[in-house]
Design an enzyme around this catalytic site. Structure first.
Site, PDB file in Angstrom:
ATOM      1  N   ASP A  77       2.294  -6.824   2.142  1.00  0.00           N
ATOM      2  CA  ASP A  77       1.131  -6.001   2.492  1.00  0.00           C
ATOM      3  C   ASP A  77       1.620  -4.758   3.231  1.00  0.00           C
ATOM      4  O   ASP A  77       0.956  -4.262   4.149  1.00  0.00           O
ATOM      5  CB  ASP A  77       0.119  -6.796   3.348  1.00  0.00           C
ATOM      6  CG  ASP A  77      -1.300  -6.250   3.251  1.00  0.00           C
ATOM      7  OD1 ASP A  77      -1.564  -5.436   2.345  1.00  0.00           O
ATOM      8  OD2 ASP A  77      -2.138  -6.622   4.089  1.00  0.00           O
ATOM      9  N   GLY A  93      -7.525   3.157   7.787  1.00  0.00           N
ATOM     10  CA  GLY A  93      -8.566   4.148   8.030  1.00  0.00           C
ATOM     11  C   GLY A  93      -9.816   3.534   8.620  1.00  0.00           C
ATOM     12  O   GLY A  93     -10.839   4.198   8.754  1.00  0.00           O
ATOM     13  N   HIS A 141       0.868  -1.188   0.000  1.00  0.00           N
ATOM     14  CA  HIS A 141       0.000   0.000   0.000  1.00  0.00           C
ATOM     15  C   HIS A 141       0.899   1.231   0.000  1.00  0.00           C
ATOM     16  O   HIS A 141       1.101   1.869   1.030  1.00  0.00           O
ATOM     17  CB  HIS A 141      -0.965  -0.070   1.177  1.00  0.00           C
ATOM     18  CG  HIS A 141      -1.886  -1.245   1.074  1.00  0.00           C
ATOM     19  ND1 HIS A 141      -2.920  -1.292   0.161  1.00  0.00           N
ATOM     20  CD2 HIS A 141      -1.884  -2.448   1.709  1.00  0.00           C
ATOM     21  CE1 HIS A 141      -3.543  -2.463   0.259  1.00  0.00           C
ATOM     22  NE2 HIS A 141      -2.924  -3.186   1.177  1.00  0.00           N
ATOM     23  N   HIS A 164      -3.432 -13.049   1.314  1.00  0.00           N
ATOM     24  CA  HIS A 164      -3.776 -13.251   2.735  1.00  0.00           C
ATOM     25  C   HIS A 164      -4.188 -14.707   3.008  1.00  0.00           C
ATOM     26  O   HIS A 164      -4.997 -14.979   3.892  1.00  0.00           O
ATOM     27  CB  HIS A 164      -4.913 -12.315   3.182  1.00  0.00           C
ATOM     28  CG  HIS A 164      -4.764 -10.890   2.777  1.00  0.00           C
ATOM     29  ND1 HIS A 164      -3.563 -10.219   2.862  1.00  0.00           N
ATOM     30  CD2 HIS A 164      -5.668  -9.980   2.276  1.00  0.00           C
ATOM     31  CE1 HIS A 164      -3.737  -8.970   2.434  1.00  0.00           C
ATOM     32  NE2 HIS A 164      -4.988  -8.807   2.066  1.00  0.00           N
ATOM     33  N   ARG A 177     -16.070  -6.321   4.402  1.00  0.00           N
ATOM     34  CA  ARG A 177     -15.800  -5.015   3.784  1.00  0.00           C
ATOM     35  C   ARG A 177     -15.880  -5.072   2.259  1.00  0.00           C
ATOM     36  O   ARG A 177     -15.720  -4.065   1.593  1.00  0.00           O
ATOM     37  CB  ARG A 177     -14.409  -4.519   4.189  1.00  0.00           C
ATOM     38  CG  ARG A 177     -14.269  -4.239   5.669  1.00  0.00           C
ATOM     39  CD  ARG A 177     -12.818  -4.143   6.064  1.00  0.00           C
ATOM     40  NE  ARG A 177     -12.131  -5.445   5.886  1.00  0.00           N
ATOM     41  CZ  ARG A 177     -10.844  -5.657   6.111  1.00  0.00           C
ATOM     42  NH1 ARG A 177     -10.072  -4.669   6.515  1.00  0.00           N
ATOM     43  NH2 ARG A 177     -10.316  -6.849   5.953  1.00  0.00           N
TER      44      ARG A 177
END
Ligand code: ZN
Length: 381
Positions: free
Chosen positions: A276, A60, A54, A215, A154
């Site tokens: 990650d 967030g 990222h 993941h 999500r």
């Protein structure tokens, strides 16, 4: 190591490329100023390829103050990473593809090889040109799409058709631009595990190799599902950044996950690690209370390979494939992941004694020498 062991060799680098690998290379030619690095006490490895970082920060999920910062150049270089792929995370509203692309361009200007995924966790995926296919064809840095989230609260709870359509666009975009068009899949801890990817591969003309779920070591159950997915021909990626709490509550350390997969006859060329890096990593106490927010660490990438060698007794020349030739092949980066004449001069010199990273060369430029970053990012002190 190429990553296969080549024995003791001289390596000549010029113009950002590996010019030659020979038993001995005479560099005493008149007029040439050659910087000689003595690697006699070291292993020379291909520069590491990190397929998910990222780069503009992630997270967030605990409110605006929990958005993680963007990465610095030396976060990658000191970790031996010379090629990386940036992605948006959960948040594709306050994080954007233009910002991601700008950061990738900055890292490229600073000497790395940085690519990006277009798209986002959520569907319809974000794009720059309004089409995944057009983004991949027209924008150099975009080599695929992702992380598209599945099996996660999500995610957009994508249907088979929605996922197949994104994969089809990425596939054709990749074909027309000579790229992989890979579909990076964020896999959550939801009930579906990798089922929907099997369904797309079984019920449409999209091959299973179009998907690159990450993941996979999030839980033992997902790791087992990952083994089945890889045995069916798919690629799987394990995440090296973790916390003590995550490991205590079911996550499998990547090095142990690698051992499990190899013991279960998963071919090593279907397995990769990624850091990650700069994702948010919430750390909880034993009662499940949030202790602190950590940030995904790029240096975990090689640390897990070292642990695979030292703790799991996997040969270095095998283990190193999961962060060199394997991701390079899956991402379609032909100049990366192997030490060979004509390839980009990306190399990492590690101590033979303790596998510490000492010198890192990216596109022929020395980024780290004897453990110190000799090139730093614009705003790094
Ligand atoms: Zn993810």
């Amino acid at each position: 190591m190429s990553p296969a062991a080549l024995g003791k060799k001289d390596v000549l680098i010029t113009g950002g490329k590996i010019a030659a690998i020979e038993n001995t290379i005479d560099v005493s030619i008149r007029g040439f100023d050659v910087d000689v690095i003595d690697g006699s006490e070291h292993f020379l490895l291909p520069g590491f390829v990190d397929s998910l970082v990222h780069i503009t920060g992630g997270g967030g999920e605990g409110g605006f103050t929990t958005r993680t910062p963007e990465m610095n150049l030396t976060d990658a270089t000191k970790a031996g990473i010379t090629t990386l792929v940036g992605a948006l995370g959960t948040d594709a509203t306050t994080r954007s593809l233009p910002d991601l692309l700008a950061k990738a361009k900055a890292l490229n200007e600073q000497g790395l090889s940085c690519y990006c995924y277009t798209g986002s966790y959520q569907i319809p995926v974000r794009t720059l040109t309004s089409s995944v296919m057009d983004d991949i064809i027209l924008i150099n840095e975009f080599i695929g799409v992702g992380e598209v989230a599945i099996s996660d609260h999500r995610s957009s709870q994508p249907t088979l058709n929605e996922l197949a359509k994104i994969a089809a666009e990425a596939r054709v975009g990749g074909m027309l631009s000579g790229k992989s068009g890979i579909v990076s899949i964020h896999t959550g801890d939801g009930r579906g595990l990798l089922d929907i990817l099997h369904q797309v591969a079984n019920e449409t003309d999209i091959p299973i190799t179009q998907f690159y779920p990450t993941h996979i070591n999030r839980s033992r159950k997902l790791l087992e599902a990952g083994a089945t997915f890889a045995q069916a021909g798919g690629y799987i990626d394990l995440t090296t950044s973790t916390t003590k709490h995550a490991l205590a509550t079911g996550e499998v350390k990547s090095s142990q996950g690698l051992k499990y997969l190899l013991d279960n006859d998963v071919p090593i060329n279907r397995i990769t690690f990624s850091s990650d890096g700069h994702a948010s990593l919430p750390d909880f106490d034993d009662n499940g209370r949030l202790l602190q927010l950590l940030v995904g660490d790029e240096s975990s990438l090689f640390q897990e390979v070292k642990d695979a060698v030292v703790e799991q007794n996997i040969d270095l020349e095998e283990a190193i494939k999961v962060i060199t030739s394997n991701p390079a092949d899956i991402l379609g980066l032909k100049q990366k992941g192997r030490l060979a004449p004509g390839n980009d001069a990306d190399c990492v010199l590690v101590s033979r004694e303790n596998l510490e990273i000492e010198t890192v060369i990216s596109n022929g430029r020395i980024m780290v020498r004897d453990g110190d970053a000799v090139i730093k990012g614009q705003f790094e002190s």
